[in-house]
Design a protein around this motif. Structure first.
Motif, short mmCIF file in Angstrom:
data_model
loop_
_atom_site.label_atom_id
_atom_site.label_comp_id
_atom_site.label_asym_id
_atom_site.label_seq_id
_atom_site.Cartn_x
_atom_site.Cartn_y
_atom_site.Cartn_z
N VAL A 271 0.83 -1.20 0.00
CA VAL A 271 0.00 0.00 0.00
C VAL A 271 0.87 1.25 0.00
O VAL A 271 0.61 2.22 -0.74
CB VAL A 271 -0.94 0.00 1.22
CG1 VAL A 271 -1.64 1.35 1.36
CG2 VAL A 271 -1.98 -1.10 1.10
N ALA A 272 1.92 1.26 0.83
CA ALA A 272 2.82 2.42 0.88
C ALA A 272 3.47 2.67 -0.47
O ALA A 272 3.57 3.83 -0.92
CB ALA A 272 3.87 2.20 1.96
N GLN A 273 3.91 1.60 -1.12
CA GLN A 273 4.53 1.76 -2.45
C GLN A 273 3.51 2.25 -3.48
O GLN A 273 3.83 3.08 -4.34
CB GLN A 273 5.13 0.43 -2.90
CG GLN A 273 6.43 0.07 -2.18
CD GLN A 273 7.13 -1.10 -2.84
OE1 GLN A 273 6.48 -2.08 -3.22
NE2 GLN A 273 8.43 -1.01 -2.98
N ALA A 274 2.30 1.72 -3.38
CA ALA A 274 1.25 2.14 -4.32
C ALA A 274 0.92 3.62 -4.16
O ALA A 274 0.70 4.33 -5.15
CB ALA A 274 -0.01 1.29 -4.10
N VAL A 275 0.90 4.12 -2.92
CA VAL A 275 0.66 5.54 -2.69
C VAL A 275 1.79 6.37 -3.29
O VAL A 275 1.56 7.42 -3.91
CB VAL A 275 0.52 5.82 -1.18
CG1 VAL A 275 0.48 7.32 -0.91
CG2 VAL A 275 -0.74 5.17 -0.63
N THR A 276 3.03 5.90 -3.12
CA THR A 276 4.19 6.63 -3.65
C THR A 276 4.11 6.77 -5.16
O THR A 276 4.41 7.84 -5.72
CB THR A 276 5.48 5.89 -3.27
OG1 THR A 276 5.56 5.80 -1.84
CG2 THR A 276 6.71 6.63 -3.79
N TYR A 277 3.68 5.68 -5.85
CA TYR A 277 3.63 5.69 -7.32
C TYR A 277 2.27 6.10 -7.86
O TYR A 277 2.02 5.94 -9.06
CB TYR A 277 4.02 4.31 -7.85
CG TYR A 277 5.47 3.96 -7.60
CD1 TYR A 277 6.49 4.63 -8.27
CD2 TYR A 277 5.82 2.99 -6.66
CE1 TYR A 277 7.82 4.32 -8.02
CE2 TYR A 277 7.14 2.68 -6.41
CZ TYR A 277 8.14 3.35 -7.10
OH TYR A 277 9.46 3.06 -6.84
#
Length: 322
Positions: A271-277
């Motif tokens: 989820v954190a990576q998805a928010v970043t990208y």
């Protein structure tokens, strides 16, 4: 508790999930950036972005896209990640077990000390031991997960070099094959959940200690561990179990922070990576799955707590006094 009560609670949980799905979809939909921007790249013109947005159906009204997304989610299709190029359900299936392992280990470690400390404080409500334990749990509650995790990394990873500072699992391996990688993430969740669980058990035990049956047991000479185990714990089991499931639901939320800090391959890290990208489909799909998991845990705790509550059991025909 009857099956009708269980079904009613299930319907309430389903309605709550429906509301949460709308909150997740529309709150992420208004964020800057979308799948068209990721696919087009930084050098694309506005016309190229508009063509991709039209091809993906992102130019349609948000309500129409939400209803379509909700219908697909009901069949298990959570969309496709624009950044990873994979179905979100596939990522969820791959990472869910890792997050469940982390939360289950933390909950198992929390259960025993929370039960012992909560019972000890509840049976001595207002006394020095209760005040000391209450102060300790307040401190734990006041400290956010990222601060607890950072403290553990500084102390156990950097200063004493006992455990790795990150939990990057080798490709093809499962986290349980590397117990040393689990220590710091689990310890962070334990410290974050111990304060909540201890206070909830303490409140249930203090309330149960005032029950007439417990008072009678005291007058009969019962005390110490026997009083706690045989009289207080059965009376406090329902509320304590419900409080424990609230703590587990909190651990699911806390795992988002902990997994990100330790680069642990779970749903929170994804989820954190998805928010970043700006991977909207991934955030929406995993967010909905997390919300469903939290509601399922709370529903199970509510049903089990009611089942353990003697007041919710149907009176036996010709039965004795309570």
């Amino acid at each position: 508790m009857t099956w009708r009560d269980v079904a009613l609670r299930g319907l309430v949980a389903a309605g709550t999930l429906l509301v949460l799905s709308a909150v997740i979809f529309f709150s992420t939909d208004v964020l800057p950036g979308d799948a068209a921007g990721i696919i087009a790249g930084q050098d694309a013109t506005e016309r190229e972005r508009a063509e991709i947005r039209e091809r993906l159906g992102l130019d349609r009204p948000a309500v129409v896209r939400y209803l379509e997304w909700l219908g697909d989610a009901a069949t298990g299709d959570l969309g496709r990640s624009a950044a990873a190029g994979r179905p979100v359900a596939e990522v969820l299936a791959e990472r869910l077990g890792n997050s469940v392992l982390l939360v289950a280990l933390a909950a198992a470690v929390v259960a025993v000390p929370a039960l012992v400390l909560g019972l000890a404080a509840g049976l001595r409500a207002g006394r020095p031991l209760d005040r000391a334990l209450s102060s300790l749990t307040v401190v734990l509650l006041a400290l956010p997960e990222f601060l607890l995790a950072t403290g553990l990394v500084v102390l156990l990873a950097q200063h004493w070099s006992l455990f790795p500072a990150v939990s990057m699992v080798p490709a093809g391996d499962a986290p349980w094959q590397h117990p040393d990688l689990l220590v710091l993430p689990v310890a962070s969740l334990v410290l974050g959940g111990l304060g909540v669980a201890t206070r909830l058990v303490r409140a249930a035990a203090a309330s149960a200690a005032e029950h007439p049956a417990v008072e009678q047991a005291r007058l009969d000479g019962e005390s110490g561990a026997r009083l706690a185990w045989s009289y207080v714990l059965p009376a406090a089991a329902g509320p304590a179990l419900q409080g424990f499931t609230v703590m587990v639901a909190g651990l699911l939320g806390g795992s988002l922070v902990v997994e990100t800090l330790f680069a642990y391959p779970g749903i929170g890290h994804e989820v954190a990576q998805a928010v970043t990208y700006r991977d909207t489909a991934m955030v929406q799909g995993l967010g909905l799955a997390l919300a469903g998991a939290v509601l399922l845990v709370l529903l199970a705790g509510d049903v089990l707590a009611r089942a353990l509550d003697p007041r919710s059991r149907p009176a036996r025909r010709g039965g004795g006094a309570a």
